[in-house]
Write a protein that holds these residues in place. Structure first.
Motif, PDB file in Angstrom:
ATOM      1  N   THR A   1       0.910  -1.343   0.014  1.00 54.75           N
ATOM      2  CA  THR A   1       0.088   0.166  -0.013  1.00 54.75           C
ATOM      3  C   THR A   1       0.795   1.261   0.126  1.00 54.75           C
ATOM      4  O   THR A   1       0.615   2.212  -0.847  1.00 54.75           O
ATOM      5  CB  THR A   1      -0.751  -0.040   1.134  1.00 54.75           C
ATOM      6  OG1 THR A   1      -1.676  -0.982   0.971  1.00 54.75           O
ATOM      7  CG2 THR A   1      -1.998   1.163   1.279  1.00 54.75           C
ATOM      8  N   LYS A   2       1.890   1.244   0.800  1.00 49.46           N
ATOM      9  CA  LYS A   2       2.915   2.536   0.810  1.00 49.46           C
ATOM     10  C   LYS A   2       3.490   2.713  -0.564  1.00 49.46           C
ATOM     11  O   LYS A   2       3.607   3.895  -0.843  1.00 49.46           O
ATOM     12  CB  LYS A   2       3.692   2.313   1.714  1.00 49.46           C
ATOM     13  CG  LYS A   2       4.788   3.673   2.197  1.00 49.46           C
ATOM     14  CD  LYS A   2       5.308   3.320   3.502  1.00 49.46           C
ATOM     15  CE  LYS A   2       6.165   5.007   3.717  1.00 49.46           C
ATOM     16  NZ  LYS A   2       6.363   5.149   5.106  1.00 49.46           N
ATOM     17  N   ARG A   3       3.927   1.671  -1.211  1.00 51.46           N
ATOM     18  CA  ARG A   3       4.418   1.701  -2.445  1.00 51.46           C
ATOM     19  C   ARG A   3       3.436   2.426  -3.274  1.00 51.46           C
ATOM     20  O   ARG A   3       3.891   3.192  -4.222  1.00 51.46           O
ATOM     21  CB  ARG A   3       5.048   0.614  -2.879  1.00 51.46           C
ATOM     22  CG  ARG A   3       6.171   0.028  -2.074  1.00 51.46           C
ATOM     23  CD  ARG A   3       6.709  -1.508  -2.757  1.00 51.46           C
ATOM     24  NE  ARG A   3       7.835  -1.578  -1.809  1.00 51.46           N
ATOM     25  CZ  ARG A   3       8.432  -3.058  -1.941  1.00 51.46           C
ATOM     26  NH1 ARG A   3       7.780  -4.007  -2.438  1.00 51.46           N
ATOM     27  NH2 ARG A   3       9.500  -3.400  -1.263  1.00 51.46           N
TER      28      ARG A   3
ATOM     29  N   ARG B   1       3.289   6.752  -5.308  1.00 50.21           N
ATOM     30  CA  ARG B   1       3.052   7.023  -6.669  1.00 50.21           C
ATOM     31  C   ARG B   1       2.251   8.315  -6.998  1.00 50.21           C
ATOM     32  O   ARG B   1       1.260   8.466  -6.514  1.00 50.21           O
ATOM     33  CB  ARG B   1       2.259   5.704  -7.618  1.00 50.21           C
ATOM     34  CG  ARG B   1       3.364   4.573  -7.484  1.00 50.21           C
ATOM     35  CD  ARG B   1       2.569   3.460  -8.391  1.00 50.21           C
ATOM     36  NE  ARG B   1       2.191   3.549  -9.481  1.00 50.21           N
ATOM     37  CZ  ARG B   1       1.406   2.638 -10.017  1.00 50.21           C
ATOM     38  NH1 ARG B   1       1.647   1.498  -9.865  1.00 50.21           N
ATOM     39  NH2 ARG B   1       0.882   3.067 -11.254  1.00 50.21           N
ATOM     40  N   ASP B   2       2.535   9.288  -7.799  1.00 49.14           N
ATOM     41  CA  ASP B   2       2.081  10.326  -8.311  1.00 49.14           C
ATOM     42  C   ASP B   2       0.765  10.152  -8.870  1.00 49.14           C
ATOM     43  O   ASP B   2      -0.288  10.723  -9.002  1.00 49.14           O
ATOM     44  CB  ASP B   2       2.920  11.209  -9.079  1.00 49.14           C
ATOM     45  CG  ASP B   2       4.026  11.891  -8.394  1.00 49.14           C
ATOM     46  OD1 ASP B   2       3.746  11.812  -7.101  1.00 49.14           O
ATOM     47  OD2 ASP B   2       4.908  12.203  -8.822  1.00 49.14           O
ATOM     48  N   ASP B   3       0.691   8.814  -9.654  1.00 47.44           N
ATOM     49  CA  ASP B   3      -0.597   8.693 -10.599  1.00 47.44           C
ATOM     50  C   ASP B   3      -1.618   7.757  -9.505  1.00 47.44           C
ATOM     51  O   ASP B   3      -2.730   7.241 -10.312  1.00 47.44           O
ATOM     52  CB  ASP B   3      -0.282   7.791 -11.768  1.00 47.44           C
ATOM     53  CG  ASP B   3       0.395   6.495 -11.388  1.00 47.44           C
ATOM     54  OD1 ASP B   3       0.839   6.364 -10.518  1.00 47.44           O
ATOM     55  OD2 ASP B   3       0.059   5.533 -12.347  1.00 47.44           O
ATOM     56  N   VAL B   4      -1.229   7.881  -8.468  1.00 47.17           N
ATOM     57  CA  VAL B   4      -2.282   7.043  -7.457  1.00 47.17           C
ATOM     58  C   VAL B   4      -3.025   7.749  -6.653  1.00 47.17           C
ATOM     59  O   VAL B   4      -2.114   8.436  -5.863  1.00 47.17           O
ATOM     60  CB  VAL B   4      -1.685   5.637  -6.819  1.00 47.17           C
ATOM     61  CG1 VAL B   4      -2.538   5.155  -5.897  1.00 47.17           C
ATOM     62  CG2 VAL B   4      -1.117   4.785  -7.935  1.00 47.17           C
TER      63      VAL B   4
ATOM     64  N   LYS C   1      -4.181  10.393   1.354  1.00 49.17           N
ATOM     65  CA  LYS C   1      -4.889   9.694   0.086  1.00 49.17           C
ATOM     66  C   LYS C   1      -5.627   8.742   0.893  1.00 49.17           C
ATOM     67  O   LYS C   1      -4.967   8.183   1.789  1.00 49.17           O
ATOM     68  CB  LYS C   1      -3.842   9.266  -0.679  1.00 49.17           C
ATOM     69  CG  LYS C   1      -2.841  10.197  -1.678  1.00 49.17           C
ATOM     70  CD  LYS C   1      -2.083   9.376  -2.403  1.00 49.17           C
ATOM     71  CE  LYS C   1      -1.276  10.438  -3.303  1.00 49.17           C
ATOM     72  NZ  LYS C   1      -0.316   9.540  -4.143  1.00 49.17           N
ATOM     73  N   PRO C   2      -6.759   8.549   0.570  1.00 53.18           N
ATOM     74  CA  PRO C   2      -7.711   7.662   1.113  1.00 53.18           C
ATOM     75  C   PRO C   2      -7.447   6.189   0.862  1.00 53.18           C
ATOM     76  O   PRO C   2      -7.010   5.845  -0.294  1.00 53.18           O
ATOM     77  CB  PRO C   2      -9.023   7.965   0.533  1.00 53.18           C
ATOM     78  CG  PRO C   2      -8.945   8.708  -0.580  1.00 53.18           C
ATOM     79  CD  PRO C   2      -7.351   9.432  -0.641  1.00 53.18           C
ATOM     80  N   ILE C   3      -7.589   5.382   1.786  1.00 57.08           N
ATOM     81  CA  ILE C   3      -7.345   3.872   1.729  1.00 57.08           C
ATOM     82  C   ILE C   3      -8.711   3.078   2.284  1.00 57.08           C
ATOM     83  O   ILE C   3      -9.303   3.458   3.293  1.00 57.08           O
ATOM     84  CB  ILE C   3      -6.308   3.236   2.755  1.00 57.08           C
ATOM     85  CG1 ILE C   3      -4.808   3.756   2.264  1.00 57.08           C
ATOM     86  CG2 ILE C   3      -6.064   1.749   2.590  1.00 57.08           C
ATOM     87  CD1 ILE C   3      -3.960   3.497   3.224  1.00 57.08           C
ATOM     88  N   GLY C   4      -9.177   2.497   1.139  1.00 51.65           N
ATOM     89  CA  GLY C   4     -10.412   1.627   1.393  1.00 51.65           C
ATOM     90  C   GLY C   4     -10.205   0.239   1.875  1.00 51.65           C
ATOM     91  O   GLY C   4      -9.468  -0.346   1.247  1.00 51.65           O
ATOM     92  N   VAL C   5     -10.761  -0.001   3.253  1.00 49.44           N
ATOM     93  CA  VAL C   5     -10.374  -1.169   3.695  1.00 49.44           C
ATOM     94  C   VAL C   5     -11.362  -2.431   3.479  1.00 49.44           C
ATOM     95  O   VAL C   5     -12.352  -2.117   4.011  1.00 49.44           O
ATOM     96  CB  VAL C   5      -9.816  -1.298   5.252  1.00 49.44           C
ATOM     97  CG1 VAL C   5      -9.552  -2.593   5.791  1.00 49.44           C
ATOM     98  CG2 VAL C   5      -8.780  -0.205   5.385  1.00 49.44           C
TER      99      VAL C   5
END
Length: 122
Positions: free
Chosen positions: A32-34, A38-41, A78-82
């Motif tokens: 997830t961190k990787r 990224r700029d496109d994520v 940046k959001p993370i949907g779990v």
């Protein structure tokens, strides 16, 4: 879960940039961190299952992974949907939850990204 999440992403007009598979839940935070770097994520949806086991390992894993994901969400803004089912889920409980958890994780990201109507009141 992946098919349900990909379908929900497409239905919402979002773009699926990458699919990363890891061997288990402990590896999800690094993957997830990787992606967040990224700029496109703009967001990440994390899917998986932590089954009920004979020891507390699943609960510890679930808490560790959850804490790491929340911290990264705040770090990167940046959001993370779990969409992780469990911990402590029994095999008979998995199938009925697969689609719902995946779609809910995408919906959570959508709300945070574009301010879509949320079913929740604050």
């Amino acid at each position: 879960m992946l098919a349900a999440a990909a379908g929900a992403i497409k239905e919402r007009g979002m773009t699926l940039r990458a699919v990363v598979r890891v061997p288990g839940s402990y590896e999800k935070p690094l993957a997830t961190k990787r992606l967040l770097q990224r700029d496109d994520v703009d967001a990440v949806v994390v899917l998986g299952i932590i089954e009920h086991g004979e020891t507390a390992h699943g609960r510890v894993m679930g808490q560790s992974v959850s804490d790491a994901l929340v911290n990264m969400q705040l770090e990167f803004m940046k959001p993370i949907g779990v969409g992780i089912i469990g911990p402590e889920v029994f095999p008979t409980q998995i199938q009925p939850r697969l689609v719902g958890h995946a779609v809910a994780a995408v919906a959570a990201v959508e709300v945070m990204l574009i301010g879509a109507e949320s079913p929740y009141e604050v």
